[in-house]
Design a protein around this motif. Structure first.
Motif, mmCIF file in Angstrom:
data_model
loop_
_atom_site.group_PDB
_atom_site.id
_atom_site.type_symbol
_atom_site.label_atom_id
_atom_site.label_comp_id
_atom_site.label_asym_id
_atom_site.label_seq_id
_atom_site.Cartn_x
_atom_site.Cartn_y
_atom_site.Cartn_z
ATOM 1 N N TRP A 194 -3.983 -3.789 4.607
ATOM 2 C CA TRP A 194 -4.583 -3.699 6.119
ATOM 3 C C TRP A 194 -4.831 -4.973 6.635
ATOM 4 O O TRP A 194 -5.124 -5.872 6.057
ATOM 5 C CB TRP A 194 -5.889 -3.043 5.697
ATOM 6 C CG TRP A 194 -6.282 -2.050 6.761
ATOM 7 C CD1 TRP A 194 -7.565 -2.347 7.408
ATOM 8 C CD2 TRP A 194 -5.734 -0.995 7.248
ATOM 9 N NE1 TRP A 194 -7.808 -1.073 8.152
ATOM 10 C CE2 TRP A 194 -6.623 -0.357 7.916
ATOM 11 C CE3 TRP A 194 -4.742 -0.467 6.636
ATOM 12 C CZ2 TRP A 194 -6.324 0.961 8.881
ATOM 13 C CZ3 TRP A 194 -4.382 0.927 7.114
ATOM 14 C CH2 TRP A 194 -5.240 1.661 8.249
ATOM 15 N N ARG A 197 -6.058 -6.992 10.828
ATOM 16 C CA ARG A 197 -6.291 -6.866 12.366
ATOM 17 C C ARG A 197 -5.273 -7.962 13.156
ATOM 18 O O ARG A 197 -4.974 -9.176 12.419
ATOM 19 C CB ARG A 197 -7.675 -7.040 12.486
ATOM 20 C CG ARG A 197 -8.434 -5.920 12.417
ATOM 21 C CD ARG A 197 -9.774 -6.371 12.768
ATOM 22 N NE ARG A 197 -10.531 -5.090 12.581
ATOM 23 C CZ ARG A 197 -10.748 -4.098 13.510
ATOM 24 N NH1 ARG A 197 -10.080 -4.129 14.571
ATOM 25 N NH2 ARG A 197 -11.593 -3.023 13.193
ATOM 26 N N PRO A 198 -4.727 -7.908 14.215
ATOM 27 C CA PRO A 198 -4.594 -6.548 14.711
ATOM 28 C C PRO A 198 -3.372 -5.774 14.629
ATOM 29 O O PRO A 198 -3.023 -4.735 15.427
ATOM 30 C CB PRO A 198 -4.766 -6.945 16.359
ATOM 31 C CG PRO A 198 -4.187 -8.230 16.382
ATOM 32 C CD PRO A 198 -4.297 -8.921 15.049
ATOM 33 N N SER A 199 -2.926 -5.914 13.611
ATOM 34 C CA SER A 199 -1.243 -5.610 13.367
ATOM 35 C C SER A 199 -1.171 -3.845 13.533
ATOM 36 O O SER A 199 -2.281 -3.300 13.353
ATOM 37 C CB SER A 199 -0.871 -5.965 12.005
ATOM 38 O OG SER A 199 -2.006 -5.690 10.972
ATOM 39 N N ASN A 200 0.040 -3.733 13.604
ATOM 40 C CA ASN A 200 0.343 -2.178 13.673
ATOM 41 C C ASN A 200 -0.327 -1.564 12.303
ATOM 42 O O ASN A 200 0.279 -2.041 11.261
ATOM 43 C CB ASN A 200 1.879 -2.178 13.680
ATOM 44 C CG ASN A 200 2.197 -0.792 13.578
ATOM 45 O OD1 ASN A 200 1.630 0.193 13.650
ATOM 46 N ND2 ASN A 200 3.581 -0.611 13.184
ATOM 47 N N TYR A 201 -1.060 -0.658 12.371
ATOM 48 C CA TYR A 201 -1.331 0.035 11.426
ATOM 49 C C TYR A 201 -0.589 1.259 10.813
ATOM 50 O O TYR A 201 -0.935 1.875 10.182
ATOM 51 C CB TYR A 201 -3.068 0.590 11.639
ATOM 52 C CG TYR A 201 -4.041 -0.319 11.741
ATOM 53 C CD1 TYR A 201 -4.894 -0.459 10.700
ATOM 54 C CD2 TYR A 201 -4.154 -1.140 12.811
ATOM 55 C CE1 TYR A 201 -6.007 -1.342 10.890
ATOM 56 C CE2 TYR A 201 -5.021 -1.926 12.964
ATOM 57 C CZ TYR A 201 -5.981 -2.104 11.932
ATOM 58 O OH TYR A 201 -7.083 -2.972 12.018
ATOM 59 N N GLY A 202 0.362 1.364 11.558
ATOM 60 C CA GLY A 202 1.310 2.564 11.374
ATOM 61 C C GLY A 202 1.681 2.679 9.727
ATOM 62 O O GLY A 202 2.284 1.446 9.443
ATOM 63 N N TYR A 203 1.963 3.575 9.213
ATOM 64 C CA TYR A 203 2.606 3.953 8.168
ATOM 65 C C TYR A 203 3.846 4.115 8.162
ATOM 66 O O TYR A 203 4.359 4.793 9.405
ATOM 67 C CB TYR A 203 1.904 5.130 7.225
ATOM 68 C CG TYR A 203 0.345 4.975 6.992
ATOM 69 C CD1 TYR A 203 -0.131 6.115 6.477
ATOM 70 C CD2 TYR A 203 -0.468 3.768 7.223
ATOM 71 C CE1 TYR A 203 -1.602 5.974 6.037
ATOM 72 C CE2 TYR A 203 -1.763 3.814 6.943
ATOM 73 C CZ TYR A 203 -2.127 4.980 6.382
ATOM 74 O OH TYR A 203 -3.715 4.858 5.982
ATOM 75 N N ARG A 261 0.821 -1.051 0.001
ATOM 76 C CA ARG A 261 -0.185 -0.071 0.090
ATOM 77 C C ARG A 261 0.943 1.230 -0.027
ATOM 78 O O ARG A 261 1.877 1.288 0.679
ATOM 79 C CB ARG A 261 -1.064 0.062 1.233
ATOM 80 C CG ARG A 261 -1.965 -1.025 1.007
ATOM 81 C CD ARG A 261 -3.347 -0.639 1.885
ATOM 82 N NE ARG A 261 -4.486 -1.396 1.655
ATOM 83 C CZ ARG A 261 -5.485 -1.079 1.798
ATOM 84 N NH1 ARG A 261 -5.682 0.093 2.420
ATOM 85 N NH2 ARG A 261 -6.893 -1.905 1.481
ATOM 86 N N PHE A 315 6.424 6.797 6.805
ATOM 87 C CA PHE A 315 6.519 8.096 6.017
ATOM 88 C C PHE A 315 8.140 8.128 5.203
ATOM 89 O O PHE A 315 8.991 7.947 6.117
ATOM 90 C CB PHE A 315 6.147 9.134 6.561
ATOM 91 C CG PHE A 315 4.591 9.518 6.910
ATOM 92 C CD1 PHE A 315 3.964 8.862 8.185
ATOM 93 C CD2 PHE A 315 3.758 9.987 5.945
ATOM 94 C CE1 PHE A 315 2.517 8.992 8.076
ATOM 95 C CE2 PHE A 315 2.481 10.437 5.704
ATOM 96 C CZ PHE A 315 2.022 9.668 7.193
#
Lengths: 111, 117
Positions: B98, B100-106, B31, B108
């Motif tokens: 995407w 769950r429940p993994s780290n959603y952090g991008y 992504r 940058f």
């Protein structure tokens, strides 16, 4: 539409004391919340996150608290260090969707 | 892996010119996101890709803006007929699919600062 709000543009604390950064959100579909830290001339870096099924997540000196009924979260930094001085962004997302960011709070930790 | 790379770091252009920015995400991230940040504001979502497919575009992304990710790896953001209001920091981020429940952090990149004069 400002779905994530950080109403304090700046915060100044003394080294060794607690820093509390606040964030409010309006979208009840948000189920994951994150804090990012940003230094000048760099992109935001991930700091800590919390799922909506929890009300607290702790990682070393950083703790995030979530109050879903109030649609409010906060980041506590204890003890604050001068190296923590940066802009802190609150972000939120719903499953499968992109993150929405607040406007940021500039934290200054004085030696 | 050197993280998310953006090029150039700074771009000064005259109003009316076209500009193109490049983003190289973390290799295993499928992504890729583009955000814009103006002074005193948080990053504002522009668009994102799942592999080579552009899945969402913000209303902020006018017809003068176009983004591509032709092979599902690097991405380009082009702004045509730049205006002074386009002056901002353009941030690219990447993440794993995407879940769950993994780290959603991008993660940058350092951004491209555009100044339109």
């Amino acid at each position: 539409d400002q779905q994530v709000k950080q109403n304090s543009p700046s915060l100044s604390v003394q080294e060794g004391r607690i820093s509390i950064l606040n964030c409010d959100y309006t979208n009840s579909m948000f189920d994951y919340f994150l804090w990012y830290k940003k230094y000048p001339a760099e992109g935001p870096t991930f700091l800590i996150s919390i799922s909506s099924i929890k009300d607290k997540n702790e990682d070393g000196r950083f703790t995030v608290f979530l109050n879903k009924s109030a649609k409010h979260l906060s980041l506590h930094i204890v003890p604050s260090q001068p190296g923590d001085s940066a802009v802190y962004f609150c972000a939120a997302s719903a499953v499968g969707n992109d993150m929405r960011f607040g406007a940021g709070t500039r934290l200054t930790v004085k030696p | 892996d050197t993280g998310v790379s953006q090029d150039p770091r700074h771009k000064i252009t005259k109003r009316g010119q076209n500009v193109t920015f490049r983003c190289d995400p973390i290799s295993e991230h499928n992504r890729l996101y583009w955000y814009r940040q103006t002074l005193g504001q948080g990053p504002e979502f522009l668009t994102y890709f799942q592999n080579e497919a552009q899945l969402e575009k913000s209303r902020l992304l006018s017809d003068r803006f176009s983004a591509e990710r032709p092979k599902g790896s690097f991405s380009t953001l082009e702004i045509q007929r730049t205006e002074q209001g386009d002056s901002a920091m353009y941030l690219c981020a990447s993440s794993q699919r995407w879940g769950r429940p993994s780290n959603y952090g991008y993660t940058f990149g350092s951004g491209t600062r555009l100044t339109v004069v």
